[in-house]
Design a protein around this motif. Structure first.
Motif, PDB file in Angstrom:
ATOM      1  N   PRO A   1      42.673  30.856  22.297  1.00 45.08           N
ATOM      2  CA  PRO A   1      43.229  32.144  21.871  1.00 45.08           C
ATOM      3  C   PRO A   1      44.431  32.586  22.704  1.00 45.08           C
ATOM      4  CG  PRO A   1      41.215  32.488  23.122  1.00 45.08           C
ATOM      5  CD  PRO A   1      41.319  31.005  22.872  1.00 45.08           C
ATOM      6  N   ALA A   2      44.441  32.234  23.989  1.00 47.74           N
ATOM      7  CA  ALA A   2      45.535  32.677  24.847  1.00 47.74           C
ATOM      8  C   ALA A   2      46.822  31.911  24.556  1.00 47.74           C
ATOM      9  CB  ALA A   2      45.139  32.522  26.322  1.00 47.74           C
ATOM     10  N   TYR A   3      46.740  30.584  24.527  1.00 43.45           N
ATOM     11  CA  TYR A   3      47.947  29.792  24.278  1.00 43.45           C
ATOM     12  C   TYR A   3      48.490  30.059  22.880  1.00 43.45           C
ATOM     13  CZ  TYR A   3      51.146  25.919  25.264  1.00 43.45           C
ATOM     14  OH  TYR A   3      52.265  25.163  25.525  1.00 43.45           O
TER      15      TYR A   3
ATOM     16  N   ALA B   1      45.642  42.141  15.045  1.00 46.64           N
ATOM     17  CA  ALA B   1      44.381  41.813  14.361  1.00 46.64           C
ATOM     18  C   ALA B   1      44.045  40.338  14.539  1.00 46.64           C
ATOM     19  CB  ALA B   1      44.478  42.163  12.877  1.00 46.64           C
ATOM     20  N   PHE B   2      45.056  39.489  14.392  1.00 44.55           N
ATOM     21  CA  PHE B   2      44.832  38.054  14.541  1.00 44.55           C
ATOM     22  C   PHE B   2      44.456  37.714  15.978  1.00 44.55           C
ATOM     23  CE2 PHE B   2      46.683  33.732  15.263  1.00 44.55           C
ATOM     24  CZ  PHE B   2      45.770  33.031  14.496  1.00 44.55           C
ATOM     25  N   ALA B   3      45.126  38.318  16.947  1.00 38.77           N
ATOM     26  CA  ALA B   3      44.804  38.057  18.351  1.00 38.77           C
ATOM     27  C   ALA B   3      43.371  38.473  18.663  1.00 38.77           C
ATOM     28  CB  ALA B   3      45.788  38.791  19.263  1.00 38.77           C
ATOM     29  N   ALA B   4      42.959  39.629  18.182  1.00 38.71           N
ATOM     30  CA  ALA B   4      41.593  40.092  18.418  1.00 38.71           C
ATOM     31  C   ALA B   4      40.582  39.140  17.789  1.00 38.71           C
ATOM     32  CB  ALA B   4      41.415  41.502  17.864  1.00 38.71           C
ATOM     33  N   PHE B   5      40.891  38.654  16.592  1.00 43.13           N
ATOM     34  CA  PHE B   5      40.011  37.721  15.890  1.00 43.13           C
ATOM     35  C   PHE B   5      39.882  36.418  16.688  1.00 43.13           C
ATOM     36  CE2 PHE B   5      39.146  35.194  11.814  1.00 43.13           C
ATOM     37  CZ  PHE B   5      37.896  35.754  11.617  1.00 43.13           C
ATOM     38  N   CYS B   6      40.987  35.943  17.229  1.00 42.70           N
ATOM     39  CA  CYS B   6      40.976  34.714  18.029  1.00 42.70           C
ATOM     40  C   CYS B   6      40.130  34.873  19.281  1.00 42.70           C
ATOM     41  CB  CYS B   6      42.404  34.319  18.404  1.00 42.70           C
ATOM     42  SG  CYS B   6      43.414  33.687  17.046  1.00 42.70           S
ATOM     43  N   PHE B   7      40.331  35.945  20.021  1.00 44.81           N
ATOM     44  CA  PHE B   7      39.577  36.128  21.263  1.00 44.81           C
ATOM     45  C   PHE B   7      38.095  36.379  20.980  1.00 44.81           C
ATOM     46  CE2 PHE B   7      43.777  36.815  23.201  1.00 44.81           C
ATOM     47  CZ  PHE B   7      43.628  36.064  24.356  1.00 44.81           C
TER      48      PHE B   7
ATOM     49  N   ASP C   1      40.151  31.689  29.129  1.00 42.41           N
ATOM     50  CA  ASP C   1      39.642  31.929  27.769  1.00 42.41           C
ATOM     51  C   ASP C   1      39.774  30.700  26.882  1.00 42.41           C
ATOM     52  OD1 ASP C   1      38.831  34.743  27.750  1.00 42.41           O
ATOM     53  OD2 ASP C   1      40.949  35.165  28.119  1.00 42.41           O
ATOM     54  N   ASP C   2      40.610  29.746  27.287  1.00 40.41           N
ATOM     55  CA  ASP C   2      40.917  28.588  26.458  1.00 40.41           C
ATOM     56  C   ASP C   2      40.131  27.366  26.926  1.00 40.41           C
ATOM     57  OD1 ASP C   2      42.746  30.397  25.503  1.00 40.41           O
ATOM     58  OD2 ASP C   2      44.441  29.019  25.516  1.00 40.41           O
ATOM     59  N   THR C   3      39.338  26.791  26.034  1.00 34.23           N
ATOM     60  CA  THR C   3      38.503  25.641  26.372  1.00 34.23           C
ATOM     61  C   THR C   3      38.600  24.629  25.229  1.00 34.23           C
ATOM     62  OG1 THR C   3      36.555  26.734  25.422  1.00 34.23           O
ATOM     63  CG2 THR C   3      36.938  27.039  27.784  1.00 34.23           C
ATOM     64  N   HIS C   4      37.570  23.817  25.058  1.00 37.49           N
ATOM     65  CA  HIS C   4      37.572  22.888  23.934  1.00 37.49           C
ATOM     66  C   HIS C   4      36.155  22.420  23.630  1.00 37.49           C
ATOM     67  CE1 HIS C   4      37.160  18.992  26.264  1.00 37.49           C
ATOM     68  NE2 HIS C   4      37.574  19.784  27.226  1.00 37.49           N
TER      69      HIS C   4
ATOM     70  N   VAL D   1      39.257  25.163  14.407  1.00 34.27           N
ATOM     71  CA  VAL D   1      38.178  25.015  15.389  1.00 34.27           C
ATOM     72  C   VAL D   1      37.958  26.326  16.122  1.00 34.27           C
ATOM     73  CG1 VAL D   1      37.425  23.803  17.464  1.00 34.27           C
ATOM     74  CG2 VAL D   1      38.585  22.540  15.630  1.00 34.27           C
ATOM     75  N   LEU D   2      39.022  26.907  16.633  1.00 40.20           N
ATOM     76  CA  LEU D   2      38.922  28.189  17.334  1.00 40.20           C
ATOM     77  C   LEU D   2      38.221  29.231  16.489  1.00 40.20           C
ATOM     78  CD1 LEU D   2      39.658  30.469  19.349  1.00 40.20           C
ATOM     79  CD2 LEU D   2      41.944  30.487  18.339  1.00 40.20           C
ATOM     80  N   LEU D   3      38.599  29.359  15.227  1.00 38.67           N
ATOM     81  CA  LEU D   3      38.165  30.484  14.401  1.00 38.67           C
ATOM     82  C   LEU D   3      36.892  30.230  13.601  1.00 38.67           C
ATOM     83  CD1 LEU D   3      41.637  31.702  13.085  1.00 38.67           C
ATOM     84  CD2 LEU D   3      40.235  32.719  14.896  1.00 38.67           C
ATOM     85  N   ALA D   4      36.284  29.061  13.737  1.00 37.02           N
ATOM     86  CA  ALA D   4      35.095  28.760  12.935  1.00 37.02           C
ATOM     87  C   ALA D   4      33.967  29.786  13.133  1.00 37.02           C
ATOM     88  CB  ALA D   4      34.611  27.342  13.230  1.00 37.02           C
ATOM     89  N   PRO D   5      33.565  30.129  14.372  1.00 35.57           N
ATOM     90  CA  PRO D   5      32.451  31.081  14.502  1.00 35.57           C
ATOM     91  C   PRO D   5      32.768  32.476  13.969  1.00 35.57           C
ATOM     92  CG  PRO D   5      32.809  29.875  16.559  1.00 35.57           C
ATOM     93  CD  PRO D   5      33.989  29.598  15.685  1.00 35.57           C
ATOM     94  N   ALA D   6      33.967  32.987  14.259  1.00 36.08           N
ATOM     95  CA  ALA D   6      34.312  34.334  13.796  1.00 36.08           C
ATOM     96  C   ALA D   6      34.463  34.371  12.284  1.00 36.08           C
ATOM     97  CB  ALA D   6      35.585  34.822  14.480  1.00 36.08           C
ATOM     98  N   THR D   7      35.011  33.302  11.710  1.00 37.21           N
ATOM     99  CA  THR D   7      35.120  33.226  10.250  1.00 37.21           C
ATOM    100  C   THR D   7      33.733  33.241   9.618  1.00 37.21           C
ATOM    101  OG1 THR D   7      37.216  32.028  10.325  1.00 37.21           O
ATOM    102  CG2 THR D   7      35.892  31.805   8.326  1.00 37.21           C
ATOM    103  N   ALA D   8      32.820  32.443  10.163  1.00 40.95           N
ATOM    104  CA  ALA D   8      31.460  32.385   9.628  1.00 40.95           C
ATOM    105  C   ALA D   8      30.784  33.748   9.715  1.00 40.95           C
ATOM    106  CB  ALA D   8      30.653  31.334  10.373  1.00 40.95           C
ATOM    107  N   LYS D   9      30.958  34.419  10.836  1.00 42.43           N
ATOM    108  CA  LYS D   9      30.339  35.731  11.007  1.00 42.43           C
ATOM    109  C   LYS D   9      30.946  36.757  10.055  1.00 42.43           C
ATOM    110  CE  LYS D   9      29.375  39.281  14.502  1.00 42.43           C
ATOM    111  NZ  LYS D   9      29.902  40.408  13.686  1.00 42.43           N
ATOM    112  N   LEU D  10      32.286  36.757   9.950  1.00 41.34           N
ATOM    113  CA  LEU D  10      32.939  37.727   9.081  1.00 41.34           C
ATOM    114  C   LEU D  10      32.538  37.511   7.623  1.00 41.34           C
ATOM    115  CD1 LEU D  10      34.934  40.022   8.627  1.00 41.34           C
ATOM    116  CD2 LEU D  10      36.796  38.340   8.664  1.00 41.34           C
TER     117      LEU D  10
END
Length: 360
Positions: free
Chosen positions: A56-58, A70-76, A157-160, A324-333
């Motif tokens: 999310p940071a990079y 909104a997009f930044a908040a979604f990423c973090f 905040d950035d991992t893999h 990959v980054l957004l998979a969990p938040a997308t699923a939850k939303l």
């Protein structure tokens, strides 16, 4: 991620790549009956071609123009959800997904890249997210980087994660339960005819065809054999990256919006390998394992399309380089919207047809 409950629904998901599988995991964990439709094997999905970065940071630095709040908040938010999401995957499938907690190292090879990292550090501070500056000497002595790297920024905040393990585990899990239909579908009628079920809700989680946008951006990447002693951290430099996995090191990636063909170019593999070795010299002797091209679905902007398309019909697609980054938040939303729960009102901008569902 699964504390909320609603009456069980019978749900069809078109697309059994990373996003479709993630939505299926979240919805099934909440007690819904899900069926996935995808004629392609997991290895042909967009997420399989990714490097597994949770960044999310990079990503803030890669976004054009002013910060999309909104997009930044979604990423973090999604990055924070990954720990619990990985545990849920392992609980449901029995397969660990190699989620790393090693922070990413963003690197500067010249003064222009240094200025960009300085600006990123300032932006992260303004958004109350951490970063730590790292000297070139420290990067050389502690991480084995070359003297061409002037400095770096540690991004906690950035991992893999190993995206192929994630996709493979989920695809095997749902296939074993008979919930993956290897069929191409284009309508609810086709889904119901194939299964004999009546679906309460449809989720389109594939490409961008249901949105009216069919833009794809090609990206080529390679993998190398692991090198003893190489850093456990993801290394980011400009548009390039080095991502360590247990069985491979991924080097990428090109960005080709106007590509002429879907094949690979051997000269690109040479270029990626050489650029990576100039940053991490020990990669120069690593064996080349794979060279592939992936195709990232891109919507009208560099933000995903997630939300209601019509009554009881949802879209989750166009994640571009952040699937990959957004998979969990997308699923939850998507799950919250399917269940009619309140969700963050700022996220309504991701919907292809705003106006359906509740917001908070």
């Amino acid at each position: 991620m699964t504390a909320k409950r609603a009456p069980s629904q019978t749900i069809a998901i078109a697309g059994a790549g990373l996003i479709g599988l993630s939505c299926a995991l979240e919805l099934s964990a909440r007690g819904h009956d899900v069926t996935l439709f995808d004629p392609r094997p997991a290895e042909m999905s967009t997420g399989w071609a990714a490097a597994g970065m949770i960044a999310p940071a990079y990503e803030l630095m890669l976004q054009p123009g002013a910060v999309d709040s909104a997009f930044a908040a979604f990423c973090f938010e999604s990055a924070e959800l990954w720990s619990g999401f990985a545990k849920l995957i392992e609980l449901q499938t029995g397969s660990p997904v190699a989620l790393s907690n090693a922070p990413t190292l963003a690197l500067a090879r010249d003064m222009h890249e240094q200025a960009r990292l300085d600006a990123l550090a300032d932006l992260l501070r303004d958004l109350s997210h951490a970063s730590q500056r790292v000297s070139g000497r420290t990067l050389q002595n502690q991480h084995g980087l070359s003297s061409s790297v002037l400095s770096g920024l540690r991004l906690p905040d950035d991992t893999h994660v190993d995206n192929r393990r994630v996709i493979g585990a989920l695809r095997r899990h749902f296939s074993a339960e008979g919930r993956v239909k290897a069929s191409a579908v284009s309508s609810q009628d086709e889904m119901e005819a194939l299964t004999g079920k009546t679906f309460d809700t449809i989720i389109w989680a594939r490409g961008t065809s249901e949105t009216g946008s069919k833009t794809e951006v090609k990206g080529q990447a390679i993998s190398l054999s692991p090198v003893p002693g190489q850093p456990a951290n993801v290394l980011r430099f400009g548009a390039r990256y080095i991502v360590p996995k247990a069985d491979r090191t991924i080097i990428g990636a090109t960005t080709e919006p106007d590509f002429k063909g879907k094949g690979i170019d051997p000269s690109v593999a040479d270029l990626l390998h050489e650029e990576a070795a100039r940053v991490l010299p020990q990669l120069a002797t690593a064996n080349r394992l794979e060279h592939w091209a992936g195709f990232r679905p891109l919507g009208p902007a560099e933000r995903p399309l997630v939300g209601p398309k019509a009554a009881r019909e949802f879209i989750a697609t166009a994640h571009y380089r952040n699937g990959v980054l957004l998979a969990p938040a997308t699923a939850k939303l998507i799950a919250d919207q399917v269940e009619g729960l309140n969700y963050e009102s700022a996220y309504s901008v991701f919907a292809p047809a705003p106006g359906y569902g509740a917001t908070a």
